[in-house]
Scaffold this motif. Structure first.
Motif, PDB file in Angstrom:
ATOM      1  N   TYR A  72      42.023   8.168  45.336  1.00 19.39           N
ATOM      2  CA  TYR A  72      40.810   7.676  44.699  1.00 19.39           C
ATOM      3  C   TYR A  72      40.219   6.580  45.571  1.00 19.39           C
ATOM      4  O   TYR A  72      40.926   5.668  46.005  1.00 19.39           O
ATOM      5  CB  TYR A  72      41.126   7.118  43.307  1.00 19.39           C
ATOM      6  CG  TYR A  72      41.679   8.159  42.371  1.00 19.39           C
ATOM      7  CD1 TYR A  72      40.836   8.922  41.576  1.00 19.39           C
ATOM      8  CD2 TYR A  72      43.047   8.394  42.295  1.00 19.39           C
ATOM      9  CE1 TYR A  72      41.340   9.885  40.719  1.00 19.39           C
ATOM     10  CE2 TYR A  72      43.564   9.355  41.448  1.00 19.39           C
ATOM     11  CZ  TYR A  72      42.709  10.102  40.665  1.00 19.39           C
ATOM     12  OH  TYR A  72      43.221  11.056  39.828  1.00 19.39           O
ATOM     13  N   PHE A  74      36.879   3.850  46.437  1.00 18.36           N
ATOM     14  CA  PHE A  74      35.593   3.200  46.195  1.00 18.36           C
ATOM     15  C   PHE A  74      35.128   2.620  47.517  1.00 18.36           C
ATOM     16  O   PHE A  74      35.902   1.985  48.247  1.00 18.36           O
ATOM     17  CB  PHE A  74      35.694   2.083  45.157  1.00 18.36           C
ATOM     18  CG  PHE A  74      34.398   1.331  44.987  1.00 18.36           C
ATOM     19  CD1 PHE A  74      33.366   1.901  44.262  1.00 18.36           C
ATOM     20  CD2 PHE A  74      34.200   0.101  45.585  1.00 18.36           C
ATOM     21  CE1 PHE A  74      32.152   1.236  44.121  1.00 18.36           C
ATOM     22  CE2 PHE A  74      32.998  -0.574  45.453  1.00 18.36           C
ATOM     23  CZ  PHE A  74      31.975  -0.002  44.709  1.00 18.36           C
ATOM     24  N   CYS A  96      38.788  11.751  45.718  1.00 19.28           N
ATOM     25  CA  CYS A  96      37.792  11.567  44.665  1.00 19.28           C
ATOM     26  C   CYS A  96      37.152  10.212  44.835  1.00 19.28           C
ATOM     27  O   CYS A  96      37.837   9.203  45.002  1.00 19.28           O
ATOM     28  CB  CYS A  96      38.444  11.658  43.287  1.00 19.28           C
ATOM     29  SG  CYS A  96      37.316  11.279  41.924  1.00 19.28           S
ATOM     30  N   LEU A  98      35.339   7.005  43.489  1.00 20.57           N
ATOM     31  CA  LEU A  98      35.212   6.265  42.240  1.00 20.57           C
ATOM     32  C   LEU A  98      33.760   5.837  42.063  1.00 20.57           C
ATOM     33  O   LEU A  98      33.249   4.984  42.782  1.00 20.57           O
ATOM     34  CB  LEU A  98      36.110   5.036  42.258  1.00 20.57           C
ATOM     35  CG  LEU A  98      37.610   5.277  42.092  1.00 20.57           C
ATOM     36  CD1 LEU A  98      38.379   3.990  42.327  1.00 20.57           C
ATOM     37  CD2 LEU A  98      37.923   5.833  40.712  1.00 20.57           C
ATOM     38  N   THR A  99      33.095   6.446  41.118  1.00 18.24           N
ATOM     39  CA  THR A  99      31.720   6.101  40.773  1.00 18.24           C
ATOM     40  C   THR A  99      31.625   6.009  39.262  1.00 18.24           C
ATOM     41  O   THR A  99      32.580   6.306  38.546  1.00 18.24           O
ATOM     42  CB  THR A  99      30.735   7.169  41.273  1.00 18.24           C
ATOM     43  OG1 THR A  99      30.958   8.379  40.536  1.00 18.24           O
ATOM     44  CG2 THR A  99      30.926   7.444  42.759  1.00 18.24           C
ATOM     45  N   SER A 102      32.405   9.552  37.873  1.00 18.50           N
ATOM     46  CA  SER A 102      33.798   9.976  37.814  1.00 18.50           C
ATOM     47  C   SER A 102      34.581   9.164  36.793  1.00 18.50           C
ATOM     48  O   SER A 102      35.495   9.673  36.142  1.00 18.50           O
ATOM     49  CB  SER A 102      34.457   9.862  39.194  1.00 18.50           C
ATOM     50  OG  SER A 102      34.469   8.528  39.662  1.00 18.50           O
ATOM     51  N   LEU A 103      34.239   7.881  36.625  1.00 16.45           N
ATOM     52  CA  LEU A 103      34.944   7.057  35.650  1.00 16.45           C
ATOM     53  C   LEU A 103      34.671   7.500  34.224  1.00 16.45           C
ATOM     54  O   LEU A 103      35.499   7.322  33.345  1.00 16.45           O
ATOM     55  CB  LEU A 103      34.538   5.591  35.816  1.00 16.45           C
ATOM     56  CG  LEU A 103      35.110   4.861  37.037  1.00 16.45           C
ATOM     57  CD1 LEU A 103      34.482   3.491  37.168  1.00 16.45           C
ATOM     58  CD2 LEU A 103      36.616   4.748  36.943  1.00 16.45           C
ATOM     59  N   PHE A 108      39.863  13.238  34.052  1.00 19.27           N
ATOM     60  CA  PHE A 108      39.717  12.523  35.310  1.00 19.27           C
ATOM     61  C   PHE A 108      40.719  12.974  36.367  1.00 19.27           C
ATOM     62  O   PHE A 108      40.429  12.922  37.535  1.00 19.27           O
ATOM     63  CB  PHE A 108      39.867  11.043  35.025  1.00 19.27           C
ATOM     64  CG  PHE A 108      39.408  10.151  36.141  1.00 19.27           C
ATOM     65  CD1 PHE A 108      39.838   8.852  36.204  1.00 19.27           C
ATOM     66  CD2 PHE A 108      38.556  10.617  37.127  1.00 19.27           C
ATOM     67  CE1 PHE A 108      39.423   8.018  37.217  1.00 19.27           C
ATOM     68  CE2 PHE A 108      38.134   9.786  38.143  1.00 19.27           C
ATOM     69  CZ  PHE A 108      38.577   8.483  38.187  1.00 19.27           C
ATOM     70  N   PHE A 119      45.038   4.709  46.206  1.00 20.73           N
ATOM     71  CA  PHE A 119      43.747   4.082  45.975  1.00 20.73           C
ATOM     72  C   PHE A 119      43.317   3.400  47.268  1.00 20.73           C
ATOM     73  O   PHE A 119      44.094   2.643  47.865  1.00 20.73           O
ATOM     74  CB  PHE A 119      43.827   3.052  44.850  1.00 20.73           C
ATOM     75  CG  PHE A 119      44.118   3.642  43.499  1.00 20.73           C
ATOM     76  CD1 PHE A 119      43.090   3.906  42.610  1.00 20.73           C
ATOM     77  CD2 PHE A 119      45.421   3.947  43.121  1.00 20.73           C
ATOM     78  CE1 PHE A 119      43.356   4.457  41.358  1.00 20.73           C
ATOM     79  CE2 PHE A 119      45.696   4.496  41.880  1.00 20.73           C
ATOM     80  CZ  PHE A 119      44.659   4.763  40.997  1.00 20.73           C
ATOM     81  N   VAL A 132      37.595  -0.653  40.678  1.00 19.96           N
ATOM     82  CA  VAL A 132      38.905  -0.056  40.959  1.00 19.96           C
ATOM     83  C   VAL A 132      39.881  -0.358  39.827  1.00 19.96           C
ATOM     84  O   VAL A 132      40.623   0.526  39.375  1.00 19.96           O
ATOM     85  CB  VAL A 132      39.448  -0.569  42.305  1.00 19.96           C
ATOM     86  CG1 VAL A 132      40.882  -0.077  42.540  1.00 19.96           C
ATOM     87  CG2 VAL A 132      38.545  -0.120  43.446  1.00 19.96           C
ATOM     88  N   GLY A 135      39.003   1.789  37.032  1.00 19.92           N
ATOM     89  CA  GLY A 135      39.468   3.148  37.282  1.00 19.92           C
ATOM     90  C   GLY A 135      40.932   3.323  36.963  1.00 19.92           C
ATOM     91  O   GLY A 135      41.350   4.341  36.396  1.00 19.92           O
ATOM     92  N   LEU A 139      42.146   5.936  34.117  1.00 22.73           N
ATOM     93  CA  LEU A 139      42.627   7.155  34.748  1.00 22.73           C
ATOM     94  C   LEU A 139      43.525   7.945  33.800  1.00 22.73           C
ATOM     95  O   LEU A 139      44.496   7.420  33.255  1.00 22.73           O
ATOM     96  CB  LEU A 139      43.403   6.802  36.021  1.00 22.73           C
ATOM     97  CG  LEU A 139      43.956   7.952  36.852  1.00 22.73           C
ATOM     98  CD1 LEU A 139      42.827   8.871  37.298  1.00 22.73           C
ATOM     99  CD2 LEU A 139      44.697   7.408  38.061  1.00 22.73           C
TER     100      LEU A 139
END
Length: 320
Positions: A72, A74, A96, A98-99, A102-103, A108, A119, A132, A135, A139
Motif C-alpha cells: 500500500y 501513499f 495499491c 492509498l487515496t 481506496s480508503l 479493501f 506500506f 497512512v 489506512g 484496512l
C-alpha cells in the motif's frame, strides 16, 4: 507483477465473494485477455493506468480473481510511488495506491495466510502521514498478515517514524516486522529555511536510492526482522513534541492560494491524491481533507500555487 497467489478458478464451488472479470480483446496467443478494474499502476510506462492486464491461454475456463493487495502506497510528488513500484516489480507483489477512493472501498484487501503486506509512504513531520495511519485503521483483511513492513522516504531524517508505525499496526493486533528509510530529494517548502535540494544533491540522492532499493529487495525477500531507519538527531523530540505542533498549527490547507499566473488548467485538482481540491469558476479551492503532501504546489506547470508567503522564490520537485 505477480498474481500467482491470487488466481482462483471458479469452475465450481462458492464464488459469492469473487468478482467476475470482464473479457476484453483476445491476446496474441489466442487466449482471452482479462481486465482487473482497480487502482493499480502501469510499471513499464510509469504513468497512471486505469487497468492492469494479464493474458490467460485457456479461453474455455471461466476465470475469477482474488486481487491480493500486498503493498500500500501513499505518494504526493512521486518519491514514495517510485520506491513502491520498484519493490512491487522486483518482489512480484501487487501495488495499491492509498487515496480517498481506496480508503472508502468496502472491500479493501484480500490476504491469504502467511502473506506479507508493506506500506510505502513519505515522512511528514517526522512521522507517517495521517492518511497512512487512517489506512491502517480501516484496512480490511481476510486474515492477519504474517509479515508487516514499511519503507518510508525522507529528505534527511525520519525521527521516530518506526515507533509511530509500530504502534498503529499493534492496535490492529499485528506486529511490525521490519522498517526501512530511503533518502530522497526534499519536497517540504512551507517554512523559512526549507527548500528543494540543489540539482547536484538531488542527483546524488536519486542515484543512492537505486542501490538502497535493491538492498531492501534482498532483505524483504528474506523477510528479515529489523528496523533500519535514519532517525537523525533528537528523534523523540521531533516526533513526539514538534510533530503534534505541526499537525495542530502548520498543516492547515487554508494558507494555499493561487497567483495571477494560474490558467485554471485544473492539474492541481486532478493530481491531489485525496481529491481535496475543487475547481470553482476555473480556480482551485482547497477543502479541509489535506495532508500537505504538496503535490499541487510541485506539479503546477505555471508555479501558480503558493502557501502563504513561505513558498515565494522556492523551487519545485517531482520525481523524474
Amino acid at each position: 507483477m505477480s498474481y500467482k497467489n491470487g488466481a482462483a478458478l471458479a469452475e465450481s464451488g462458492n464464488s459469492s465473494n469473487l468478482k467476475e472479470i470482464p473479457r476484453t480483446a483476445s491476446s496474441s496467443n489466442g487466449g482471452p485477455r482479462l481486465r482487473v478494474a482497480f487502482m493499480p499502476v502501469d510499471y513499464k510506462g510509469g504513468e497512471h493506468s486505469n487497468h492492469v492486464y494479464r493474458s490467460f491461454v485457456t479461453p474455455q475456463v471461466r476465470l475469477f480473481l482474488y486481487l491480493i493487495l500486498m503493498i500500500y502506497c501513499f505518494s504526493g510528488t512521486g518519491n514514495s510511488r517510485w520506491v513502491a513500484e520498484r519493490l512491487a516489480e522486483r518482489l512480484g507483489d501487487t501495488l495499491c495506491l492509498l487515496t480517498d477512493e481506496s480508503l472508502s472501498s468496502p472491500s479493501f484487501g484480500v490476504l491469504k495466510e502467511g502473506e506479507a503486506i508493506g506500506f510505502v509512504f513519505p515522512v511528514h513531520a517526522w512521522g507517517p502521514p495521517p492518511v497512512v495511519l487512517e489506512g491502517i485503521r480501516r484496512l480490511q483483511l481476510t486474515s492477519a498478515p504474517d509479515y508487516v513492513y514499511f519503507v518510508c522516504t525522507c529528505g534527511d531524517d525520519c525521527g521516530k517514524t518506526s515507533s509511530v508505525f509500530a504502534r498503529a499496526v499493534r492496535k490492529r493486533g499485528w506486529r511490525c516486522s521490519a522498517g526501512f528509510s530511503v533518502r530522497m530529494p526534499n519536497t517540504y517548502v512551507c517554512l523559512p529555511g526549507f527548500d528543494v535540494d540543489a540539482p547536484e544533491v538531488e542527483r546524488q540522492k536519486l542515484e543512492a536510492a537505486e542501490g538502497r532499493v535493491e538492498e531492501l529487495v534482498s532483505r524483504l525477500h528474506q523477510r528479515l526482522s529489523e528496523i533500519d531507519c535514519f532517525e537523525g538527531s533528537f528523534p523523540w523530540l521531533k516526533t513526539y513534541v514538534i510533530r503534534p505542533f505541526f499537525h495542530r498549527w502548520l498543516m492547515s490547507p487554508r494558507r494555499f492560494h493561487i497567483t495571477e499566473s494560474c490558467t485554471g488548467c485544473g492539474l492541481c485538482a486532478r493530481r491531489c491524491p485525496l481529491h481535496n481540491i475543487m475547481m470553482e469558476n476555473g480556480r482551485p479551492v482547497w477543502n479541509d481533507h489535506c495532508t500537505l503532501c504538496l503535490a499541487c504546489y510541485h506539479r503546477c506547470p505555471h508555479r501558480a500555487v503558493a502557501y502563504g508567503k513561505a513558498t515565494d522564490g522556492k523551487g519545485q520537485y517531482v520525481h523524474p
